[in-house]
Design a protein around this motif. Structure first.
Motif, PDB file in Angstrom:
ATOM      1  N   LYS A  28       0.829  -1.199   0.000  1.00 44.72           N
ATOM      2  CA  LYS A  28       0.000   0.000   0.000  1.00 44.72           C
ATOM      3  C   LYS A  28       0.867   1.254   0.000  1.00 44.72           C
ATOM      4  CE  LYS A  28      -4.241  -1.615   0.176  1.00 44.72           C
ATOM      5  NZ  LYS A  28      -5.266  -1.239  -0.802  1.00 44.72           N
ATOM      6  N   GLN A  29       0.284   2.349  -0.482  1.00 48.39           N
ATOM      7  CA  GLN A  29       1.006   3.616  -0.488  1.00 48.39           C
ATOM      8  C   GLN A  29       0.192   4.666   0.261  1.00 48.39           C
ATOM      9  OE1 GLN A  29       0.928   3.789  -4.839  1.00 48.39           O
ATOM     10  NE2 GLN A  29      -0.213   5.723  -4.693  1.00 48.39           N
ATOM     11  N   PRO A  30       0.859   5.560   1.013  1.00 47.75           N
ATOM     12  CA  PRO A  30       0.139   6.627   1.717  1.00 47.75           C
ATOM     13  C   PRO A  30      -0.247   7.737   0.761  1.00 47.75           C
ATOM     14  CG  PRO A  30       2.481   6.854   2.072  1.00 47.75           C
ATOM     15  CD  PRO A  30       2.301   5.600   1.260  1.00 47.75           C
ATOM     16  N   ASP A  31      -1.160   8.610   1.200  1.00 42.75           N
ATOM     17  CA  ASP A  31      -1.566   9.740   0.361  1.00 42.75           C
ATOM     18  C   ASP A  31      -0.557  10.879   0.430  1.00 42.75           C
ATOM     19  OD1 ASP A  31      -3.918   8.499  -0.450  1.00 42.75           O
ATOM     20  OD2 ASP A  31      -5.036   9.236   1.284  1.00 42.75           O
ATOM     21  N   PHE A  32       0.064  11.037   1.591  1.00 41.98           N
ATOM     22  CA  PHE A  32       0.815  12.262   1.849  1.00 41.98           C
ATOM     23  C   PHE A  32       2.008  11.951   2.740  1.00 41.98           C
ATOM     24  CE2 PHE A  32       1.285  15.540   5.211  1.00 41.98           C
ATOM     25  CZ  PHE A  32       1.733  16.610   4.454  1.00 41.98           C
ATOM     26  N   VAL A  33       3.178  12.514   2.406  1.00 45.92           N
ATOM     27  CA  VAL A  33       4.366  12.340   3.245  1.00 45.92           C
ATOM     28  C   VAL A  33       5.151  13.649   3.312  1.00 45.92           C
ATOM     29  CG1 VAL A  33       4.616   9.873   2.729  1.00 45.92           C
ATOM     30  CG2 VAL A  33       5.832  11.555   1.322  1.00 45.92           C
ATOM     31  N   VAL A  34       5.927  13.788   4.381  1.00 37.86           N
ATOM     32  CA  VAL A  34       6.916  14.858   4.490  1.00 37.86           C
ATOM     33  C   VAL A  34       8.268  14.188   4.692  1.00 37.86           C
ATOM     34  CG1 VAL A  34       7.700  16.893   5.760  1.00 37.86           C
ATOM     35  CG2 VAL A  34       5.247  16.443   5.512  1.00 37.86           C
ATOM     36  N   LEU A  35       9.226  14.536   3.826  1.00 38.79           N
ATOM     37  CA  LEU A  35      10.540  13.893   3.835  1.00 38.79           C
ATOM     38  C   LEU A  35      11.620  14.849   4.326  1.00 38.79           C
ATOM     39  CD1 LEU A  35       9.970  12.341   0.379  1.00 38.79           C
ATOM     40  CD2 LEU A  35      10.700  10.929   2.279  1.00 38.79           C
ATOM     41  N   ILE A  36      12.574  14.320   5.076  1.00 38.72           N
ATOM     42  CA  ILE A  36      13.730  15.094   5.513  1.00 38.72           C
ATOM     43  C   ILE A  36      14.709  15.226   4.352  1.00 38.72           C
ATOM     44  CG2 ILE A  36      15.756  15.097   7.031  1.00 38.72           C
ATOM     45  CD1 ILE A  36      14.148  13.612   9.084  1.00 38.72           C
TER      46      ILE A  36
END
Length: 293
Positions: free
Chosen positions: A223-231
């Protein structure tokens, strides 16, 4: 723990896009005490030992009654070694006790939390209510006046909310836009306005599964998420620190879907933490559930 349950869970999700319906195939699952030196203790209480007891009780419930998405979110997450604080099931309370659960929540809650100024929040609510009850034009006019008189509003997402109001249609549309339309037209700039810092944190709407989840799942689709924040580190995006799921207004009261989203987010978070620990990193991962309303 091994991957047997989590592999089975994702196989079921491959067949049903809404997620797991019931969990009862846990015959080989058992949680045993490890090195007590690695256990979490609060005072004289071994919290890790109690959690393993809770996990085995969850396995027992799964075998005898089955675990249901709407009523057993905590127990389902515990099978992936995920502890959900803040709210507690009856089974959790019977094993831990409410005072200890509250103390655990206080200890693991983030030391620093970003909070919206209460006075600013009141003004924003007034503006949004006016947009809903009267008109977009009057709401924008009111917010512009507030922004000119109060500099703290802009520091508390005032410009983000203003842009959101400007993107709204003059009259409420009868047909609901698609989820991707809601994301691209409204939620994207809100998330960027809140989290995006081009030199530190990058906001993304991924169209693939997380690398952390791929590392854990050896077969089948992830599965894949809708939204991410990456460093951002050394000119590369290196780790996820926020993970989010988005649902349209029509799903606001859909308890089943909301519980599935919470379970999925928990597994995403666990994947990221496991991956970070394996790489020797000291990282905290936050979960964000966005309901577009």
């Amino acid at each position: 723990m091994d991957n047997s349950f989590r592999e089975k869970e994702n196989e079921d999700e491959d067949e049903d896009e809404d997620g797991v319906i019931i969990i009862n195939d846990v015959d080989e699952l058992c949680f045993k005490d490890g090195d007590p030196e690695n256990d979490l203790k609060i005072g004289d209480t071994n919290v890790s030992q109690l959690f393993r007891k809770y996990q085995n009780e969850s396995v027992k419930i799964a075998k005898t009654e089955g675990l249901f998405v709407e009523s057993n979110v905590h127990e389902i997450l515990s099978l992936s070694s995920i502890f959900l604080p803040g709210s507690h099931s009856n089974t959790m309370i019977s094993i831990f006790g409410s005072p200890l659960l509250n103390e655990i929540h206080q200890q693991i809650a983030p030391a620093q939390q970003i909070e919206l100024c209460s006075e600013c929040e009141t003004k924003f609510r007034k503006v949004i209510k006016q947009a809903t009850k009267e008109s977009r034009h009057k709401a924008i006019k009111l917010l512009l006046a507030e922004l000119s008189n109060d500099e703290t509003l802009d520091e508390n997402l005032g410009s983000v909310i203003l842009k959101g109001l400007e993107m709204l249609p003059s009259d409420k549309l009868r047909n609901e836009p698609s989820e991707i339309t809601l994301i691209t037209n409204y939620l994207d700039y809100i998330m960027k306005g809140t989290f995006h810092d081009a030199d530190k944190h990058i906001v993304q709407w991924p169209n693939t599964a997380l690398n952390e989840s791929k590392a854990r799942k050896f077969r089948g689709r992830t599965k894949q998420p809708d939204f991410v924040v990456l460093i951002v580190h050394q000119f590369q995006t290196v780790a996820n620190i926020f993970i989010g799921e988005v649902s349209p207004p029509s799903q606001k009261t859909n308890v089943y879907k909301n519980c599935c989203d919470l379970i999925r987010l928990g597994v995403f978070m666990k994947d990221c933490m496991d991956f970070a620990i394996e790489k020797g990193a000291d990282i905290n991962v936050n979960v964000l559930v966005s309901k577009i309303i």
